[in-house]
Design an enzyme around this catalytic site. Structure first.
Site, PDB file in Angstrom:
ATOM      1  N   ASN A  96      27.339  13.219  18.779  1.00  0.00           N
ATOM      2  CA  ASN A  96      27.065  14.402  19.457  1.00  0.00           C
ATOM      3  C   ASN A  96      28.418  14.943  19.959  1.00  0.00           C
ATOM      4  OD1 ASN A  96      26.388  16.696  21.487  1.00  0.00           O
ATOM      5  ND2 ASN A  96      24.960  15.524  22.583  1.00  0.00           N
ATOM      6  N   HIS A 104      21.809  21.733  16.366  1.00  0.00           N
ATOM      7  CA  HIS A 104      22.736  21.002  17.449  1.00  0.00           C
ATOM      8  C   HIS A 104      22.272  19.472  16.933  1.00  0.00           C
ATOM      9  CE1 HIS A 104      24.965  19.281  20.264  1.00  0.00           C
ATOM     10  NE2 HIS A 104      23.941  19.039  21.023  1.00  0.00           N
ATOM     11  N   CYS A 135      26.461  22.016  25.430  1.00  0.00           N
ATOM     12  CA  CYS A 135      26.391  21.837  23.808  1.00  0.00           C
ATOM     13  C   CYS A 135      26.161  23.223  23.236  1.00  0.00           C
ATOM     14  CB  CYS A 135      25.315  20.972  23.384  1.00  0.00           C
ATOM     15  SG  CYS A 135      25.757  19.236  23.983  1.00  0.00           S
TER      16      CYS A 135
HETATM   17  N1  ACO Z   1      22.003   0.142  23.384  1.00  0.00           N
HETATM   18  C1  ACO Z   1      20.716  -0.870  23.655  1.00  0.00           C
HETATM   19  N2  ACO Z   1      19.861  -0.456  24.320  1.00  0.00           N
HETATM   20  C2  ACO Z   1      20.118   0.472  25.286  1.00  0.00           C
HETATM   21  C3  ACO Z   1      21.041   1.483  25.031  1.00  0.00           C
HETATM   22  C4  ACO Z   1      22.329   1.069  24.033  1.00  0.00           C
HETATM   23  N3  ACO Z   1      23.009   1.844  23.852  1.00  0.00           N
HETATM   24  N4  ACO Z   1      21.068   2.449  25.844  1.00  0.00           N
HETATM   25  C5  ACO Z   1      19.744   2.385  26.442  1.00  0.00           C
HETATM   26  N5  ACO Z   1      19.169   0.927  26.095  1.00  0.00           N
HETATM   27  C6  ACO Z   1      17.828   0.447  26.315  1.00  0.00           C
HETATM   28  C7  ACO Z   1      17.465   0.894  27.911  1.00  0.00           C
HETATM   29  O1  ACO Z   1      17.781   0.188  28.988  1.00  0.00           O
HETATM   30  C8  ACO Z   1      15.955   0.516  27.639  1.00  0.00           C
HETATM   31  O2  ACO Z   1      15.710  -0.753  27.958  1.00  0.00           O
HETATM   32  P1  ACO Z   1      14.175  -1.164  28.767  1.00  0.00           P
HETATM   33  O3  ACO Z   1      13.300  -0.786  28.048  1.00  0.00           O
HETATM   34  O4  ACO Z   1      14.597  -2.665  28.831  1.00  0.00           O
HETATM   35  O5  ACO Z   1      14.318  -0.356  30.044  1.00  0.00           O
HETATM   36  C9  ACO Z   1      15.670   0.839  26.491  1.00  0.00           C
HETATM   37  O6  ACO Z   1      16.970   0.812  25.602  1.00  0.00           O
HETATM   38  C10 ACO Z   1      14.982   2.321  25.956  1.00  0.00           C
HETATM   39  O7  ACO Z   1      16.027   3.159  26.781  1.00  0.00           O
HETATM   40  P2  ACO Z   1      15.376   4.966  26.785  1.00  0.00           P
HETATM   41  O8  ACO Z   1      16.384   5.446  27.437  1.00  0.00           O
HETATM   42  O9  ACO Z   1      14.006   4.951  27.045  1.00  0.00           O
HETATM   43  O10 ACO Z   1      15.552   5.092  25.337  1.00  0.00           O
HETATM   44  P3  ACO Z   1      15.260   6.385  24.471  1.00  0.00           P
HETATM   45  O11 ACO Z   1      14.616   6.160  23.206  1.00  0.00           O
HETATM   46  O12 ACO Z   1      14.953   7.494  25.336  1.00  0.00           O
HETATM   47  O13 ACO Z   1      16.640   6.727  23.659  1.00  0.00           O
HETATM   48  C11 ACO Z   1      18.439   8.164  24.189  1.00  0.00           C
HETATM   49  C12 ACO Z   1      17.824   7.210  24.652  1.00  0.00           C
HETATM   50  C13 ACO Z   1      19.105   8.061  22.727  1.00  0.00           C
HETATM   51  C14 ACO Z   1      19.646   8.746  25.039  1.00  0.00           C
HETATM   52  C15 ACO Z   1      17.668   9.504  24.042  1.00  0.00           C
HETATM   53  O14 ACO Z   1      17.001   9.505  25.330  1.00  0.00           O
HETATM   54  C16 ACO Z   1      18.357  10.695  23.759  1.00  0.00           C
HETATM   55  O15 ACO Z   1      18.859  10.967  22.832  1.00  0.00           O
HETATM   56  N6  ACO Z   1      18.312  11.617  24.859  1.00  0.00           N
HETATM   57  C17 ACO Z   1      18.715  12.957  24.568  1.00  0.00           C
HETATM   58  C18 ACO Z   1      20.167  12.902  24.809  1.00  0.00           C
HETATM   59  C19 ACO Z   1      20.986  14.340  24.370  1.00  0.00           C
HETATM   60  O16 ACO Z   1      20.683  14.876  23.364  1.00  0.00           O
HETATM   61  N7  ACO Z   1      21.842  14.640  25.456  1.00  0.00           N
HETATM   62  C20 ACO Z   1      22.822  15.528  24.980  1.00  0.00           C
HETATM   63  C21 ACO Z   1      22.326  16.800  25.123  1.00  0.00           C
HETATM   64  S1  ACO Z   1      23.393  18.041  24.786  1.00  0.00           S
HETATM   65  C22 ACO Z   1      24.745  18.056  26.073  1.00  0.00           C
HETATM   66  O17 ACO Z   1      24.873  19.127  26.503  1.00  0.00           O
HETATM   67  C23 ACO Z   1      25.871  16.965  26.004  1.00  0.00           C
END
Ligand code: ACO
Length: 321
Positions: free
Chosen positions: A278, A248, A112
């Site tokens: 993203n 970003h 990214c």
């Molecule tokens: N839909 C519904 N529920 C979901 C989904 C989904 N798509 N994905 C995960 N869940 C559930 C999980 O299973 C979990 O359930 P549980 O509580 O029963 O175990 C719950 O939702 C919470 O999951 P978390 O992973 O803790 O959710 P979080 O609030 O952290 O959000 C997310 C997840 C959006 C991925 C977040 O962590 C994030 O944005 N992280 C950064 C990602 C990012 O920016 N990556 C790119 C970097 S750049 C690059 O180089 C590509």
């Protein structure tokens, strides 16, 4: 000698994939995706449409906006993690499609942060007096490396391209850039295989993005404010002088946390994540182009650009537009 942004451009593929459609594909909901990420839709490249197709359209817009022709370019730098092919690199493919000959064609892979890496490299060439006009591109077709059966990742990513033309200038433009990386975090966000490493027992997800989202989130929030502060310090500029934060576009919550740490109100943050998710290296130049073309960003204003991605890598730039 300095560099300044002379023109910007962007390209999103036509096909829009909505949260409602994703609800039919994996166990997720529009409400979950919006509240956790801010994303409402993303664009997906058509069958046979490649990263260089998107990059070319963004490049032509930026070249036109700069008031030059492709023949004026003397440097092309691309950032992508989803190139059309292993080689020739995508900067060479783009050079050929633009009808340009002989310029250096540099392809950087910093996930990214690819565009920020490219901007910093091009700026250094221009400061050294080695280029008058440089094309810098961030372009991706992340849909090709996304596992569309995994709700952990497929709701997050999309395709697109953004471009800027830099012009040599006696007054700064790009005031300072700051790049960094920490390979210690290589296991937080990665695609497991490449040409020189194949799994002994191949599995269907070898070529897909793997992410420990929660941990990436925490490191992103911790790192991004610091990345911005580094470039402000380098330029000797106070954060209160920044007119626009162009971050970003990965997750609205990461953007809000970064803006808060910098005391920049959300009204002065360019936010486009809702429209395309993203798009990795494409996200910062696309957001920049959106705000330039809708008239929010004006000549003379001070912009803070920053990105963070797999590697982990990061980069920021302070730009007098
Ligand atoms: N839909 C519904 N529920 C979901 C989904 C989904 N798509 N994905 C995960 N869940 C559930 C999980 O299973 C979990 O359930 P549980 O509580 O029963 O175990 C719950 O939702 C919470 O999951 P978390 O992973 O803790 O959710 P979080 O609030 O952290 O959000 C997310 C997840 C959006 C991925 C977040 O962590 C994030 O944005 N992280 C950064 C990602 C990012 O920016 N990556 C790119 C970097 S750049 C690059 O180089 C590509």
């Amino acid at each position: 000698m300095y560099s300044r942004i002379a023109g910007t451009g962007r390209c999103l593929p036509d096909r829009i994939l909505t949260n409602a459609e994703l609800e039919q594909m994996v166990e997720t909901s529009d409400e979950w995706i919006r509240s956790r990420t801010g994303i409402e839709r993303r664009h997906i490249a058509a069958e046979g449409e490649t990263t260089s197709d998107l990059a070319l359209r963004a490049a032509l817009q930026a070249i036109e906006a700069a008031g030059i022709t492709p023949a004026d370019l003397d440097l092309i730098v691309t950032g992508t993690t989803t190139p059309d092919q292993v080689f020739p690199n995508i900067a060479c493919l783009l050079q050929d499609r633009l009808g340009v000959h002989g310029t250096p064609a540099i392809a950087l892979e910093a996930a990214c942060s690819g565009f920020m890496y490219g901007l910093s490299v091009a700026d250094k060439f221009m400061r050294a007096g080695e280029a008058r006009y440089a094309l810098v591109i961030g372009a991706e077709t992340l849909s090709r490396i996304t596992d569309w059966t995994s709700r952990d990742t497929c709701v997050l990513f999309g395709d697109g391209a953004g471009a800027v033309v830099l012009e040599a200038s006696e007054t700064p433009g790009i005031l300072a850039t700051h790049l960094g990386a920490d390979g210690h975090y290589k296991d937080l966000l990665y695609v497991p295989t490449g040409p020189s490493r194949r799994a002994v027992t191949p599995s269907r997800d070898d070529g897909f993005i793997h992410m420990r989202g929660n941990e990436v989130f925490k490191v992103a929030v911790r790192t991004l404010g610091g990345v911005a502060e580094e470039v402000l310090a380098k330029a000797g500029v106070d954060k209160t002088e920044v007119d626009w934060l162009v971050p970003h576009q990965a997750n609205i919550r990461i953007i809000q946390a970064t803006a808060k740490r910098l005391d920049i109100p959300m009204e002065r943050v360019v936010l486009t994540v809702q429209d395309h998710g993203n798009t990795s290296a494409a996200s910062v130049p696309m957001a920049l182009d959106v705000a330039v073309r809708d008239g929010r960003i004006q000549r003379g204003q001070l912009l803070l650009l920053e990105a963070f991605g797999g590697g982990l890598t990061w980069g920021s730039a302070l730009v007098r537009y």
